[in-house]
Design an enzyme around this catalytic site. Sequence first.
Site, PDB file in Angstrom:
ATOM      1  N   ARG A  69       0.823  -1.205   0.000  1.00 61.50           N
ATOM      2  CA  ARG A  69       0.000   0.000   0.000  1.00 61.50           C
ATOM      3  C   ARG A  69       0.861   1.261   0.000  1.00 61.50           C
ATOM      4  NH1 ARG A  69      -5.367  -1.401   3.685  1.00 61.50           N
ATOM      5  NH2 ARG A  69      -6.282  -2.916   2.231  1.00 61.50           N
ATOM      6  N   SER A  70       0.594   2.191   0.918  1.00 70.70           N
ATOM      7  CA  SER A  70       1.251   3.499   0.824  1.00 70.70           C
ATOM      8  C   SER A  70       2.730   3.499   1.166  1.00 70.70           C
ATOM      9  CB  SER A  70       0.532   4.525   1.713  1.00 70.70           C
ATOM     10  OG  SER A  70      -0.682   4.913   1.102  1.00 70.70           O
ATOM     11  N   ALA A  71       3.252   2.392   1.664  1.00 68.80           N
ATOM     12  CA  ALA A  71       4.710   2.323   1.808  1.00 68.80           C
ATOM     13  C   ALA A  71       5.379   2.479   0.446  1.00 68.80           C
ATOM     14  CB  ALA A  71       5.119   1.013   2.463  1.00 68.80           C
ATOM     15  N   LYS A  73       4.812   4.859  -1.520  1.00 69.76           N
ATOM     16  CA  LYS A  73       5.059   6.289  -1.733  1.00 69.76           C
ATOM     17  C   LYS A  73       6.515   6.661  -1.461  1.00 69.76           C
ATOM     18  CE  LYS A  73       0.425   8.235  -0.862  1.00 69.76           C
ATOM     19  NZ  LYS A  73      -0.438   7.069  -0.592  1.00 69.76           N
TER      20      LYS A  73
END
Length: 389
Positions: A69-71, A73
């Site tokens: 997921r947002s890791a 980014k």
Amino acid sequence: MDVHGTVAEGFEPVRDAFASNFELLGDRGAAVAVYRDGHRVVDLWGGTRDFDGAAGDAPWEHGTAQIVRSATKGVAAAVLLLLHQRGELDLDAPVGEYWPEYKAAGKERTLVRQLLSHRAGVPVLDRPLTPAEAADPDLGAAAVAAQAPVWEPGTDHGYHAQTYSWLTGELVRRVTGRTIGEWIADEIAGPAGAELWLGLPTAQQARVGRVGPVESPATAGALRTRPKRAVSEAYADPGSLTRRAFGAISPLPDENDPAYRAAALPASNGVATADGLARFYASLIGEVDGGRRLFTPQTVELARAEQSAGADRVLVVATRFGLGYMLHGSASPLLSPGSFGHPGRGGALAFADPGAGIAFGYVTNGFRKSVTADPRAQALVRAVRAALS
């Protein structure tokens, strides 16, 4: 629970915390890796690789990968910072210099650094994209280019939960002529020897475990956190910036679908092993096993220089951001005030701490509702801190 792998002398508290995550905090399958001064000191895994048992009770193996997921980014941010380091991208230039269509709807003065620090003012889309539309980089780029900002760019900050995909992905494509997934494979994962992908190749699909939701455990002694009322209300309100930002792709995609894993959404669907994330961050701050260092010391300082702080208009709680990275704070505690990295909603966490020479990666197949400070990841961070002390 059988915990597999190794820890260097002095890092035994991390093994203990990892085992406790299964016993007390509901982990089903997970892995954690830590590097110190470019050498791996923790490499642990345990549980089952498929959350829902679709493939039976196959054990998590060394090298099992997961959606993080947002890791993702933090990996995407490294692309833009490396382009800046090479002189190909000016962080203080208007985005429209590289991407002329982005000047529409009052965004002509938006700077590149404002995209990275969640100050661009476009965390939502007036018309959410379907999962199929979101996977099309042309459609996603066109949607954010046409979107009017909900605040004047540069004047405030709010987490660009989904739109970060097309903001960063299209900027990289305009500057380099390559997709951001290709750039990561060629210029980051390959040189660092890190097992991480944005746009998972078919040959790697079999390594990825299935994910699913888990509730906070009711076990006595488990760490339970309750969101503040304002946070709960923001997630419950369909008209809030919070719901609209996370709902910029609607309905939510099936994260176990191979087609979704093959797409390249740098805000949300990177795939990595725990070691891949830790090795990536280790390569940002130093040489790993004698190999290539990615960031110069000057770029490390850019990455962790505070750009945004205070009440986040999307996450509601107080957040701190550098250039693409979350910084240590109450909403996202890392190892120390000098750390920089990124969590993934539901559990994943990866970061570097240059002062301690530490790089950390944790992945799990049991996703919680937490966005920033998952108790399983935080237990491991505290154990690393204890080992260092």
